[in-house]
Structures are given as C-alpha cells and as structure tokens.
Design a protein around this motif. Structure first.
Motif, PDB file in Angstrom:
ATOM      1  N   TYR A   1       1.674  15.780  34.982  1.00  0.00           N
ATOM      2  CA  TYR A   1       0.879  16.043  36.193  1.00  0.00           C
ATOM      3  C   TYR A   1       0.292  14.744  36.749  1.00  0.00           C
ATOM      4  N   VAL A   2      -0.275  13.940  35.859  1.00  0.00           N
ATOM      5  CA  VAL A   2      -0.885  12.667  36.292  1.00  0.00           C
ATOM      6  C   VAL A   2       0.192  11.717  36.819  1.00  0.00           C
ATOM      7  N   ALA A   3       1.328  11.634  36.113  1.00  0.00           N
ATOM      8  CA  ALA A   3       2.405  10.741  36.555  1.00  0.00           C
ATOM      9  C   ALA A   3       2.912  11.159  37.937  1.00  0.00           C
TER      10      ALA A   3
ATOM     11  N   ALA B   1       6.728   8.671  39.187  1.00  0.00           N
ATOM     12  CA  ALA B   1       6.439   9.710  38.172  1.00  0.00           C
ATOM     13  C   ALA B   1       6.629   9.184  36.749  1.00  0.00           C
ATOM     14  N   CYS B   2       6.421   7.871  36.570  1.00  0.00           N
ATOM     15  CA  CYS B   2       6.513   7.250  35.238  1.00  0.00           C
ATOM     16  C   CYS B   2       5.278   6.380  35.016  1.00  0.00           C
ATOM     17  N   PHE B   3       4.982   6.119  33.743  1.00  0.00           N
ATOM     18  CA  PHE B   3       3.918   5.181  33.388  1.00  0.00           C
ATOM     19  C   PHE B   3       4.546   3.816  33.105  1.00  0.00           C
TER      20      PHE B   3
ATOM     21  N   LYS C   1       9.083   1.084  31.704  1.00  0.00           N
ATOM     22  CA  LYS C   1       8.781   2.424  32.206  1.00  0.00           C
ATOM     23  C   LYS C   1       8.786   3.437  31.062  1.00  0.00           C
ATOM     24  N   ILE C   2       7.804   4.335  31.072  1.00  0.00           N
ATOM     25  CA  ILE C   2       7.767   5.431  30.092  1.00  0.00           C
ATOM     26  C   ILE C   2       7.775   6.728  30.887  1.00  0.00           C
TER      27      ILE C   2
END
Length: 301
Positions: free
Chosen positions: A118-120, A127-129, A135-136
């Motif tokens: 949701y946060v990503a 939509a990745c950290f 990238k995760i």
C-alpha cells in the motif's frame, strides 16, 4: 542533511499508513508517552523524566487496551531510547505499532505485506522501495527464513550454539543481515530460539522456538513482531531475567510495569508488532541515513 523532498514524502507515508489501517478496520489510539515503567529489556535504556520514563515503545499501554476488549488497534507515536545514534538510529524516533486480538504472528506477516504494498503504491513512482540504489519489490513473492536456516546458510553457524558462545548478535549483524541486502524482495526472519523470545509466545508444536519474526527490506531491519505472551507469571519471570542480565552488564535494574502484569491475565490470544516509521520513509525516498528523513537531528537543535 535533510533530503529535499523528504518531509513531503514523510507526510505521504504517514497518510498512507493511516489510510491502510483505517481500511482494515483498525482503531487509531493515543496512549501516554510518559509512563512509570517500560517493559524491562536487556539492551534498551529508557530516558528518565523526573521519577517516570519516556516510553521506549507504546506496547504496555496498547496491550492493556487489548485486555479491555479493543481488538484491532494501531498507533503512530514518538519513542525514546537512551544513547541510540547512528545512520539508522535516533534517540527520539517515530514508531508504528499495531495489535490484533485472536491473531498470531502469521496474521502480522500478512499485514506487513499489505502495508508495504500500500505504501509503495501510494508513495513511490514505481511501487518499489530503494535501498543502496537497489530496488526492492514488495509485490513479488517475499522470502522467509527461520533463524536456524538463515544462520546455517549465511553465517555457516548453528544459531543455538551462537547464543551459547555469545556470538549470535555479531553473526546476525555481520553476516546474516548483510546477506539480506542481496534480495530484491522483503525478507522475513522468523521462529527465533526460545532464549530470544522477548515478549513472544512459544510455539506449541516446537516449544524451543518463539513465534517471533523480524522484517527486512534491502537488509534494513524494519519491524519486529510476535504472537504475544499472555501468561502473567511467565511474563514476570522474563522481566526479572532481563533485569538480571542488565545487572550483569553493569546497568541499573528497571521497575516492573505492575498494572500491566495485573491486567495481562485478561488478554485474549493476540499478536503485536513495532515498525520504524523513519526507516520506512528512508526506503520510500531511497535515503541512506535517517538524518535525511527527519526535520531536525539532535545535533542540529
């Protein structure tokens, strides 16, 4: 140095967290930050304020709310831990904690997955950290390792023997956690040896293991959750044991949270987790230091 868009991103992350839990039917609560006693822990020193302390975590008060029938609660609050400072640590930091009654640590793992996705989606362009420029992806299949597996695979060591010879923490931070940096998905490290149960319930099918897990994103430890211990006698015993270890380390003993121990017998089976909000913002903006995601560092005041 503050990352130039970090305060905007931070506000977005806080908004997304609240939105996620609201949609999941959780009640947002606020509990006092200045309390007579925290849960005694070996390595965490509270900040004294007159005869009381600032909270190291809101868990004591939040569990008391579970005892009173609130079944799904979350809180975003300030916490204080003495002498914690580094690229990932501040003495005053922001914590997200949430608790569910009639749940266990598997329910929390699913919450973590839902929250990070949701946060990503809400707060990043792809939509990745990002961690160390890698990238995760929280939408891909997450990796799960038991502590036993992770130690054998990444530290070539036996986890139980490492507790016995005092090398557990060194191997965890020196070899296991760095190995998690290589994964392009979040990693869950679960089923800690019972000696490291903290406030977790032991597994009924494996009483030598605790229903506890930690969540890592790009090798950065983000959250620590467990199926809650509900036995007041066992809880008291663990608090006393933590104080004995503190004494051996030359630290002062901490008072026990007696009202919590009194109410604990009425807690339903529950699960709870603490997640570092500052670290989540770091992952959202790709910052490599916690200093980049807070308005002021202690040194700048």
């Amino acid at each position: 140095m503050l990352h130039h868009s970090a305060l905007h991103s931070r506000a977005q992350v806080l908004q997304a967290i609240r939105q996620f839990f609201s949609e999941q039917g959780f009640l947002e609560v606020e509990t006092p930050v200045r309390i007579p006693a925290n849960a005694p822990e070996e390595y965490i020193d509270p900040v004294p304020t007159l005869t009381w302390q600032l909270q190291t975590s809101p868990e004591i008060c939040m569990k008391r709310l579970l005892c009173r029938g609130y079944d799904k609660i979350f809180q975003i609050c300030r916490c204080w831990r003495s002498d914690e400072r580094g690229a990932r640590h501040l003495s005053e930091f922001t914590m997200l904690e949430w608790y569910r009654s009639n749940a266990d640590y598997h329910d929390l793992m699913r919450d973590c997955q839902g929250l990070l996705q949701y946060v990503a989606n809400s707060c990043t362009a792809d939509a990745c950290f990002t961690r160390n420029h890698s990238k995760i992806d929280p939408h891909a299949t997450w990796q799960h390792f038991s502590v036993k597996e992770a130690f054998l695979r990444f530290a070539k060591a036996d986890a139980l023997a490492s507790i016995g010879n005092g090398l557990f923490d060194e191997l965890l931070t020196g070899q296991v956690e760095p190995a998690f940096e290589e994964f392009s998905v979040p990693v869950i490290l679960q089923d800690y040896p019972a000696q490291l149960a903290a406030l977790a319930q032991l597994r009924t099918d494996h009483p030598d293991l605790a229903e506890r897990f930690e969540l890592y994103v790009g090798g950065l430890e983000l959250a620590n959750g467990f199926s809650e211990l509900t036995d007041p006698q066992e809880q008291r015993r663990r608090f006393i044991e933590a104080n004995q270890v503190r004494r051996q380390m030359g630290k002062n003993e901490l008072s026990l949270p007696e009202p919590f121990l009194t109410e604990l017998s009425s807690i339903p089976p529950s699960a709870g987790i603490a997640l570092g909000v500052d670290r989540l913002v770091m992952l959202t903006v790709g910052a490599d230091s916690i200093d980049q995601v807070v308005a002021f560092t202690p040194e700048s005041l």
